[in-house]
Design an enzyme around this catalytic site. Structure first.
Site, PDB file in Angstrom:
ATOM      1  N   MET A   1      -5.897 -21.487  31.238  1.00 37.79           N
ATOM      2  CA  MET A   1      -5.763 -22.155  32.399  1.00 37.79           C
ATOM      3  C   MET A   1      -5.936 -23.740  32.091  1.00 37.79           C
ATOM      4  O   MET A   1      -6.241 -24.575  33.134  1.00 37.79           O
ATOM      5  CB  MET A   1      -6.059 -21.772  33.867  1.00 37.79           C
ATOM      6  CG  MET A   1      -5.179 -20.497  33.997  1.00 37.79           C
ATOM      7  SD  MET A   1      -5.016 -19.988  35.813  1.00 37.79           S
ATOM      8  CE  MET A   1      -6.763 -19.790  35.939  1.00 37.79           C
ATOM      9  N   GLY A   2      -6.757 -23.968  30.835  1.00 32.45           N
ATOM     10  CA  GLY A   2      -7.054 -25.459  30.652  1.00 32.45           C
ATOM     11  C   GLY A   2      -8.716 -25.662  31.402  1.00 32.45           C
ATOM     12  O   GLY A   2      -9.226 -24.661  31.708  1.00 32.45           O
TER      13      GLY A   2
ATOM     14  N   GLN B   1      -9.768  -8.004  33.957  1.00 32.62           N
ATOM     15  CA  GLN B   1      -8.474  -8.649  33.394  1.00 32.62           C
ATOM     16  C   GLN B   1      -8.267  -8.103  32.133  1.00 32.62           C
ATOM     17  O   GLN B   1      -7.143  -7.733  31.713  1.00 32.62           O
ATOM     18  CB  GLN B   1      -8.624 -10.158  33.297  1.00 32.62           C
ATOM     19  CG  GLN B   1      -7.604 -10.727  32.751  1.00 32.62           C
ATOM     20  CD  GLN B   1      -7.797 -12.150  32.876  1.00 32.62           C
ATOM     21  OE1 GLN B   1      -7.183 -12.896  33.986  1.00 32.62           O
ATOM     22  NE2 GLN B   1      -8.183 -13.031  32.100  1.00 32.62           N
TER      23      GLN B   1
ATOM     24  N   LYS C   1     -15.827 -12.274  29.980  1.00 31.97           N
ATOM     25  CA  LYS C   1     -16.297 -12.708  31.343  1.00 31.97           C
ATOM     26  C   LYS C   1     -15.441 -12.114  32.479  1.00 31.97           C
ATOM     27  O   LYS C   1     -15.566 -11.992  33.627  1.00 31.97           O
ATOM     28  CB  LYS C   1     -16.048 -14.243  31.116  1.00 31.97           C
ATOM     29  CG  LYS C   1     -15.863 -15.039  32.406  1.00 31.97           C
ATOM     30  CD  LYS C   1     -16.761 -15.809  32.858  1.00 31.97           C
ATOM     31  CE  LYS C   1     -16.609 -16.341  34.406  1.00 31.97           C
ATOM     32  NZ  LYS C   1     -15.106 -16.611  34.679  1.00 31.97           N
TER      33      LYS C   1
ATOM     34  N   GLN D   1      -0.831 -16.339  39.999  1.00 33.62           N
ATOM     35  CA  GLN D   1      -1.969 -15.584  40.108  1.00 33.62           C
ATOM     36  C   GLN D   1      -2.833 -15.836  41.006  1.00 33.62           C
ATOM     37  O   GLN D   1      -4.169 -15.380  41.247  1.00 33.62           O
ATOM     38  CB  GLN D   1      -2.624 -15.340  38.781  1.00 33.62           C
ATOM     39  CG  GLN D   1      -3.251 -16.683  38.166  1.00 33.62           C
ATOM     40  CD  GLN D   1      -3.660 -16.459  36.649  1.00 33.62           C
ATOM     41  OE1 GLN D   1      -2.898 -16.512  35.727  1.00 33.62           O
ATOM     42  NE2 GLN D   1      -5.076 -16.208  36.488  1.00 33.62           N
TER      43      GLN D   1
ATOM     44  N   SER E   1     -17.560 -21.316  33.085  1.00 27.89           N
ATOM     45  CA  SER E   1     -16.374 -21.135  33.928  1.00 27.89           C
ATOM     46  C   SER E   1     -15.745 -22.448  34.445  1.00 27.89           C
ATOM     47  O   SER E   1     -16.497 -23.298  34.609  1.00 27.89           O
ATOM     48  CB  SER E   1     -16.702 -20.315  35.161  1.00 27.89           C
ATOM     49  OG  SER E   1     -15.527 -20.478  36.021  1.00 27.89           O
TER      50      SER E   1
ATOM     51  N   GLY F   1     -11.347 -12.690  27.182  1.00 27.30           N
ATOM     52  CA  GLY F   1     -12.946 -12.905  27.174  1.00 27.30           C
ATOM     53  C   GLY F   1     -13.565 -11.795  28.212  1.00 27.30           C
ATOM     54  O   GLY F   1     -12.960 -11.539  29.110  1.00 27.30           O
TER      55      GLY F   1
ATOM     56  N   GLY G   1     -16.890 -21.259  26.439  1.00 28.03           N
ATOM     57  CA  GLY G   1     -16.228 -19.975  26.285  1.00 28.03           C
ATOM     58  C   GLY G   1     -14.915 -19.779  25.911  1.00 28.03           C
ATOM     59  O   GLY G   1     -14.692 -18.797  25.041  1.00 28.03           O
ATOM     60  N   HIS G   2     -14.040 -20.810  26.167  1.00 19.44           N
ATOM     61  CA  HIS G   2     -12.730 -20.714  25.392  1.00 19.44           C
ATOM     62  C   HIS G   2     -12.771 -21.014  24.041  1.00 19.44           C
ATOM     63  O   HIS G   2     -12.189 -20.260  23.335  1.00 19.44           O
ATOM     64  CB  HIS G   2     -11.772 -21.827  26.341  1.00 19.44           C
ATOM     65  CG  HIS G   2     -11.592 -21.914  27.418  1.00 19.44           C
ATOM     66  ND1 HIS G   2     -12.159 -22.503  28.453  1.00 19.44           N
ATOM     67  CD2 HIS G   2     -10.698 -21.022  28.514  1.00 19.44           C
ATOM     68  CE1 HIS G   2     -11.712 -22.141  29.948  1.00 19.44           C
ATOM     69  NE2 HIS G   2     -10.810 -21.387  29.913  1.00 19.44           N
TER      70      HIS G   2
HETATM   71  P1  AMP Z   1      -9.083 -19.113  31.968  1.00 16.96           P
HETATM   72  O1  AMP Z   1      -8.852 -20.366  31.504  1.00 16.96           O
HETATM   73  O2  AMP Z   1     -10.261 -18.836  33.062  1.00 16.96           O
HETATM   74  O3  AMP Z   1      -7.741 -18.292  32.571  1.00 16.96           O
HETATM   75  O4  AMP Z   1      -9.589 -18.131  30.735  1.00 16.96           O
HETATM   76  C1  AMP Z   1      -8.907 -18.062  29.451  1.00 16.96           C
HETATM   77  C2  AMP Z   1      -9.472 -17.061  28.684  1.00 16.96           C
HETATM   78  O5  AMP Z   1     -10.966 -17.557  28.313  1.00 16.96           O
HETATM   79  C3  AMP Z   1      -9.715 -15.663  29.260  1.00 16.96           C
HETATM   80  O6  AMP Z   1      -9.474 -14.671  28.381  1.00 16.96           O
HETATM   81  C4  AMP Z   1     -11.138 -15.589  29.672  1.00 16.96           C
HETATM   82  O7  AMP Z   1     -11.772 -14.353  30.132  1.00 16.96           O
HETATM   83  C5  AMP Z   1     -11.929 -16.484  28.772  1.00 16.96           C
HETATM   84  N1  AMP Z   1     -13.061 -16.872  29.086  1.00 16.96           N
HETATM   85  C6  AMP Z   1     -13.153 -17.775  30.270  1.00 16.96           C
HETATM   86  N2  AMP Z   1     -14.893 -18.098  30.537  1.00 16.96           N
HETATM   87  C7  AMP Z   1     -15.314 -17.316  29.274  1.00 16.96           C
HETATM   88  C8  AMP Z   1     -16.700 -17.383  28.903  1.00 16.96           C
HETATM   89  N3  AMP Z   1     -17.705 -17.956  29.680  1.00 16.96           N
HETATM   90  N4  AMP Z   1     -16.881 -16.573  27.690  1.00 16.96           N
HETATM   91  C9  AMP Z   1     -15.768 -16.176  26.968  1.00 16.96           C
HETATM   92  N5  AMP Z   1     -14.570 -16.159  27.339  1.00 16.96           N
HETATM   93  C10 AMP Z   1     -14.570 -16.865  28.667  1.00 16.96           C
END
Ligand code: AMP
Length: 280
Positions: free
Chosen positions: A30-31, A155, A151, A61, A187, A149, A36-37
């Site tokens: 989601m940018g 999910q 995290k 969501q 995050s 991830g 982490g990404h």
């Molecule tokens: P999001 O942009 O929050 O939807 O996350 C996109 C992907 O990045 C999802 O698969 C998350 O689980 C992963 N992700 C987000 N934060 C982390 C993190 N700190 N470490 C590893 N993966 C992450």
């Protein structure tokens, strides 16, 4: 890196790549990208030939409209980070590209108890929205490997179930949670913490580590109760801290000392909701 905004254009580009047997690694996001990404992008880049990332803040969501409206957007920096990490294709669809017949017509998925426990209980409808968007994105990208991830532990289980249930031909790859030096799980929402709350936030992870340190076979409920009390006393509003079977998320109160467990937590600091987990 090539940027696509339209489904038809990215579809034909990727179909041509697939015709030459190129393996595709896909990272839906989601940018407001962070380290982490980027670990997911790096992993995909080591394991597949063509790395595709999407940035789409999926309205279906979010159970909290304010959270959706305030979701951070840092596109210029995202593009910079993705290029640096070796991403080849960025998909930036509009809501109309993802839900051409309207979001209300998106399919419903039978996720069983996974949908209503823990995150599902506190964020009704959240996992339906996650499945709707990921199902649609998988239809468009048709990746060899889907990168997620740890995290977002629940999910990961939900999306593994979706892939299995729908017979989607992709391998789900899970990357470890990337943390800040003080232990806070990276995050996009961390950007919205006040300075004082940012200082407190690592207490979630240290609570998980304390449980890991103290856990022994037998009654383990007191461990989560103690951690919850500590967090609440320090200005958090805890949604849950739960020790569960890592395979099914069924809560465990008496541990046989053998079953693989995961500790999961979700708590607010003011209006920012943070989640974390630790596999034991
Ligand atoms: P999001 O942009 O929050 O939807 O996350 C996109 C992907 O990045 C999802 O698969 C998350 O689980 C992963 N992700 C987000 N934060 C982390 C993190 N700190 N470490 C590893 N993966 C992450």
């Amino acid at each position: 890196m090539i940027i696509f905004k339209h489904t038809s254009a990215i579809r034909s580009y990727l179909l041509a790549k697939k015709a030459t047997n190129t393996t595709i690694g896909f990272i839906p996001t989601m940018g407001a990208l962070h380290g982490g990404h980027i670990t997911l992008v790096t992993k995909a880049s080591n394991e597949t030939q063509l790395v595709v990332c999407s940035i789409f803040v999926n309205p279906t969501q979010f159970n909290d409209l304010k959270d959706f409206e305030k979701y951070p957007s840092t596109l210029e920096n995202d593009v910079f980070l993705l290029e640096k990490a070796g991403c080849h294709v960025l998909f930036l669809p509009s809501v109309a590209e993802i839900y051409p017949d309207g979001a209300e017509t998106a399919p419903h998925f039978d996720l069983g108890v996974l949908e209503t426990m823990l995150e599902g209980k506190f964020r009704p409808g959240h996992f339906q929205g996650v499945c709707q968007v990921v199902h649609r994105l998988l239809e468009i990208v048709v990746p060899s490997k889907l990168y997620l991830g740890q995290k977002d532990f629940q999910q990961c289980l939900v999306l593994k179930k979706l892939v299995e249930m729908m017979g989607i031909d992709t391998t789900v790859m899970i990357a470890a949670t990337k943390r800040e030096p003080d232990g806070l799980a990276m995050s996009s929402r961390n950007l919205r913490l006040t300075e004082a709350d940012r200082e407190k936030a690592p207490l979630i992870y240290s609570s998980l580590l304390s449980i890991q340190r103290d856990i022994q076979a037998g009654d383990i409920l007191h461990l989560t109760e103690k951690a919850k009390k500590l967090l609440n006393e320090n200005g958090f509003k805890v949604d849950y801290i739960e020790i569960a079977d890592a395979a099914t998320l069924t809560p465990v109160q008496e541990w046989d000392g053998k079953m693989q467990l995961v500790i999961l937590a979700a708590a607010y600091l003011n209006d920012i909701r943070l989640i974390d987990n630790l596999i034991l």
